[in-house]
Scaffold this active site. Structure first.
Site, PDB file in Angstrom:
ATOM      1  N   LEU A 199      33.079  30.536 -22.426  1.00 57.36           N
ATOM      2  CA  LEU A 199      32.752  31.247 -21.187  1.00 57.36           C
ATOM      3  C   LEU A 199      33.099  30.403 -19.964  1.00 57.36           C
ATOM      4  O   LEU A 199      32.637  30.684 -18.860  1.00 57.36           O
ATOM      5  CB  LEU A 199      31.266  31.635 -21.163  1.00 57.36           C
ATOM      6  N   ARG A 204      32.162  27.445 -18.951  1.00 56.25           N
ATOM      7  CA  ARG A 204      30.972  26.886 -18.292  1.00 56.25           C
ATOM      8  C   ARG A 204      30.248  27.928 -17.434  1.00 56.25           C
ATOM      9  O   ARG A 204      29.683  27.611 -16.403  1.00 56.25           O
ATOM     10  CB  ARG A 204      31.354  25.662 -17.460  1.00 56.25           C
ATOM     11  N   GLY A 205      30.290  29.164 -17.883  1.00 58.33           N
ATOM     12  CA  GLY A 205      29.586  30.239 -17.181  1.00 58.33           C
ATOM     13  C   GLY A 205      30.443  30.989 -16.191  1.00 58.33           C
ATOM     14  O   GLY A 205      30.043  32.057 -15.711  1.00 58.33           O
ATOM     15  N   TYR A 218      25.282  13.038 -24.705  1.00 59.53           N
ATOM     16  CA  TYR A 218      24.647  14.128 -23.961  1.00 59.53           C
ATOM     17  C   TYR A 218      23.253  13.674 -23.537  1.00 59.53           C
ATOM     18  O   TYR A 218      22.344  13.544 -24.372  1.00 59.53           O
ATOM     19  CB  TYR A 218      24.509  15.382 -24.823  1.00 59.53           C
ATOM     20  N   SER A 220      31.253  34.347 -17.566  1.00 59.86           N
ATOM     21  CA  SER A 220      30.120  34.936 -18.288  1.00 59.86           C
ATOM     22  C   SER A 220      29.692  36.279 -17.714  1.00 59.86           C
ATOM     23  O   SER A 220      28.954  37.028 -18.349  1.00 59.86           O
ATOM     24  CB  SER A 220      28.924  33.989 -18.245  1.00 59.86           C
TER      25      SER A 220
END
Length: 331
Positions: free
Chosen positions: A206, A208-209, A56, A212
């Protein structure tokens, strides 16, 4: 904060974990001070499980966490670390390296960047098709025996691989994408985990949004945001998928909750052996996610949620085509 135990051999962790990937550029620029404050807020709220990967931000995420966790009691939180994903100096990925000598090399760098003498759960990020899983897991077992690692984890592998790994050393948990629109794990993998006494940490709860409640059809992913290439966010697919979100929003609002809270609570409701990871990179998003741990869903609630977002209703793969072949489960 309630706790859940990861399988029959894993640690007791908070019922909601913190996924730190978004703090290192996966979704565009992130603010370091806000990221650090979010980690602090999570710890203060009782979150103990923090998930990262050595790739990351090419080590950025581990260094960030080391800074955010400095001075904290090491026994007050658990670090889950993925390794083995090869990167280049640009955005490209170069496959996986699960060789035993590479496992120990990756671990040495992670321990140094994180400023710790052990990692609580260590896991290959994906299966290396060139290395038998027994060899990769055997190297992690050596590191467990030496005290550098506490528990073995896996990530995005199929049921057969889980069985082979578990035969070498008990697996604490499998980390895999699981959400209202990513349910492939339910067919073979989740039953296998439960048969063997292995927990599940769910990322992408979620999507990746996307589910959401904060994404809109007109939203454009900014520079460095990996969602720009996500099939579920592509034109034609995103409009269809957001229509599902609006149906879910009506269910959430009737319960006085947000879409995100309902989606996270749904994952948690699939079993006490499942721990959702909230990929919050701001205190605002974390504050929204936390109440999901207090939300109890009845059988009627679950039926209503599935009516709004039925299995298989989403359009588009969860990853670009080049990444789908390396996954142990589909969409």
């Amino acid at each position: 904060m309630q706790t859940r135990t990861l399988g029959s051999t894993g640690p007791a962790v908070s019922a909601l974990g913190l996924g730190a990937m978004g703090m290192s550029g996966a979704y565009g620029a992130a603010d370091r001070a806000e990221s650090t404050a979010t980690v602090h807020a999570a710890l203060e709220a009782g979150v103990t499980l923090i998930d990262t990967g050595d790739f990351y931000g090419m080590g950025h995420n581990e260094s960030l966490l080391a800074e955010a966790l400095r001075g904290r009691d090491r026994d007050s939180y658990q670090l889950s670390v993925k390794f083995g994903m090869l990167r280049g100096p640009g955005p490209e990925f170069g496959g996986m390296d699960g060789r035993p000598e590479a496992v120990k090399n990756f671990l040495a760098y992670s321990l140094t960047r994180l400023g710790t003498d052990h990692i609580d759960i260590y896991r290959p990020a994906r299966l290396d098709p060139a290395v038998p899983i027994e060899e990769t897991v055997g190297a992690i077992k050596d590191m467990i025996d030496a005290g550098h690692v506490r528990h073995l984890g896996l990530s995005e592998v199929d049921a057969a691989t889980i069985r082979r790994a578990h035969a070498v050393h008990p697996v604490a948990d499998l980390q895999i994408e699981y959400s209202l629109i990513s349910r492939a794990v339910e067919a073979d993998i989740l039953p296998t985990l439960r048969e063997l006494g292995i927990g599940l940490t769910a990322y992408g709860v979620l999507s990746r949004g996307l589910i959401s409640g904060h994404w809109s059809a007109g939203h454009t992913a900014g520079p460095g945001d990996s969602r720009a290439t996500g099939p579920r966010f592509s034109r034609g697919n995103v409009e269809h998928n957001l229509a599902l979100v609006e149906a879910l929003r009506r269910v959430a609002e009737a319960k006085g909750r947000t879409v995100a809270q309902l989606a996270i609570a749904w994952v948690a409701a699939q079993g006490e052996d499942i721990v959702p990871l909230a990929g919050a990179r701001t205190r605002e998003r974390l504050a929204e996610a936390l109440p999901a741990t207090e939300l109890t869903l009845s059988a009627d609630d679950l039926a209503e949620i599935e009516k709004a977002m039925p299995p298989g209703a989403a359009r588009g793969d969860r990853y670009p085509a080049a990444f789908m072949s390396g996954l142990g489960a589909g969409n």
